[in-house]
Design a protein around this motif. Structure first.
Motif, PDB file in Angstrom:
ATOM      1  N   THR A 111     -18.392  -9.183 -21.894  1.00  9.10           N
ATOM      2  CA  THR A 111     -17.303  -9.574 -22.781  1.00  9.10           C
ATOM      3  C   THR A 111     -17.904 -10.044 -24.105  1.00  9.10           C
ATOM      4  OG1 THR A 111     -17.343 -11.844 -21.993  1.00  9.10           O
ATOM      5  CG2 THR A 111     -15.888 -10.303 -20.825  1.00  9.10           C
ATOM      6  N   GLY A 112     -17.051 -10.409 -25.031  1.00 12.47           N
ATOM      7  CA  GLY A 112     -17.546 -10.937 -26.296  1.00 12.47           C
ATOM      8  C   GLY A 112     -18.356 -12.202 -26.099  1.00 12.47           C
ATOM      9  N   PRO A 166     -15.607  -1.887 -24.355  1.00  8.37           N
ATOM     10  CA  PRO A 166     -15.056  -1.238 -25.555  1.00  8.37           C
ATOM     11  C   PRO A 166     -14.085  -2.132 -26.335  1.00  8.37           C
ATOM     12  CG  PRO A 166     -15.047   0.300 -23.727  1.00  8.37           C
ATOM     13  CD  PRO A 166     -15.465  -1.037 -23.170  1.00  8.37           C
ATOM     14  N   ALA A 167     -13.367  -2.980 -25.652  1.00  5.43           N
ATOM     15  CA  ALA A 167     -12.421  -3.859 -26.349  1.00  5.43           C
ATOM     16  C   ALA A 167     -13.126  -4.927 -27.177  1.00  5.43           C
ATOM     17  CB  ALA A 167     -11.495  -4.522 -25.340  1.00  5.43           C
ATOM     18  N   ASP A 168     -14.374  -5.223 -26.868  1.00  9.13           N
ATOM     19  CA  ASP A 168     -15.123  -6.282 -27.549  1.00  9.13           C
ATOM     20  C   ASP A 168     -16.295  -5.743 -28.366  1.00  9.13           C
ATOM     21  OD1 ASP A 168     -13.513  -8.264 -26.414  1.00  9.13           O
ATOM     22  OD2 ASP A 168     -14.743  -8.347 -24.606  1.00  9.13           O
ATOM     23  N   LEU A 169     -16.212  -4.523 -28.838  1.00 10.48           N
ATOM     24  CA  LEU A 169     -17.345  -3.910 -29.541  1.00 10.48           C
ATOM     25  C   LEU A 169     -17.802  -4.702 -30.759  1.00 10.48           C
ATOM     26  CD1 LEU A 169     -16.616  -0.078 -29.422  1.00 10.48           C
ATOM     27  CD2 LEU A 169     -18.482  -1.306 -28.340  1.00 10.48           C
ATOM     28  N   ILE A 170     -16.892  -5.319 -31.456  1.00 11.51           N
ATOM     29  CA  ILE A 170     -17.251  -6.030 -32.680  1.00 11.51           C
ATOM     30  C   ILE A 170     -18.155  -7.245 -32.403  1.00 11.51           C
ATOM     31  CG2 ILE A 170     -15.208  -7.510 -32.709  1.00 11.51           C
ATOM     32  CD1 ILE A 170     -16.917  -5.935 -35.754  1.00 11.51           C
ATOM     33  N   ALA A 230     -22.846 -11.373 -32.665  1.00 13.19           N
ATOM     34  CA  ALA A 230     -23.632 -12.297 -31.851  1.00 13.19           C
ATOM     35  C   ALA A 230     -25.129 -12.205 -32.145  1.00 13.19           C
ATOM     36  CB  ALA A 230     -23.389 -12.026 -30.368  1.00 13.19           C
ATOM     37  N   ALA A 231     -25.585 -11.059 -32.621  1.00 19.15           N
ATOM     38  CA  ALA A 231     -27.017 -10.853 -32.818  1.00 19.15           C
ATOM     39  C   ALA A 231     -27.650 -11.823 -33.823  1.00 19.15           C
ATOM     40  CB  ALA A 231     -27.276  -9.398 -33.216  1.00 19.15           C
ATOM     41  N   GLY A 252     -17.624   3.355 -30.789  1.00 18.85           N
ATOM     42  CA  GLY A 252     -16.233   3.262 -31.228  1.00 18.85           C
ATOM     43  C   GLY A 252     -15.688   4.606 -31.688  1.00 18.85           C
ATOM     44  N   ALA A 253     -16.500   5.368 -32.420  1.00 18.06           N
ATOM     45  CA  ALA A 253     -16.067   6.692 -32.879  1.00 18.06           C
ATOM     46  C   ALA A 253     -15.868   7.640 -31.704  1.00 18.06           C
ATOM     47  CB  ALA A 253     -17.086   7.255 -33.862  1.00 18.06           C
TER      48      ALA A 253
END
Length: 136
Positions: A23-24, A69-73, A78-79, A122-123
């Motif tokens: 998850t995020g 996929p829902a938390d891709l951003i 986080a990095a 995402g693409a």
């Protein structure tokens, strides 16, 4: 020979990446914990910035591939936070600006790696959705 090639092909097809499970919040926890642990190890080893950078790249790669996929951003966000946590663990707050300045190439490389992987995922997800909608 043909049988061996067929078996190899079946094995490669069966060996797929596991489903994304992070998850995020998991992105932040995983990268943060990894970087703090490596920061402490780096401090014990007398300051090894290359170790810190290489583990950061591996953490960025892992998180970008394993995030849902829902938390891709969340992976590219986080990095850099995790890198800063690792820098604090390695050098403390006194040398933080210098540590971040000298580690900037690692920081930018890892963040760019995560961004590129997330954009490709995402693409691909968007393309799959559009193809599925066109079939209906």
């Amino acid at each position: 020979m043909v049988d061996a090639l067929a078996r190899l092909t079946r094995t490669v097809r069966a060996a797929r990446l596991p489903r994304p499970v992070l998850t995020g919040l998991g992105c932040g926890v995983l990268t943060g914990a990894a970087m703090v642990a490596v920061g402490w190890l780096s401090r014990l080893a007398g300051g090894v910035p290359t170790l810190h950078g290489v583990v950061f790249l591996l953490a960025c790669l892992t998180v970008a591939l394993m995030v849902r996929p829902a938390d891709l951003i969340c992976a590219p966000v986080a990095a850099p936070i995790a890198f800063a946590l690792g820098a604090v663990a390695a050098e403390g707050f006194d040398d933080l600006p210098a540590t971040l300045a000298f580690g900037a190439p690692w920081l930018f490389s890892g963040t760019l790696l995560a961004v590129v992987i997330v954009l490709v995922r995402g693409a691909a997800r968007t393309l799959r959705r559009r193809r599925a909608a066109a079939r209906r």
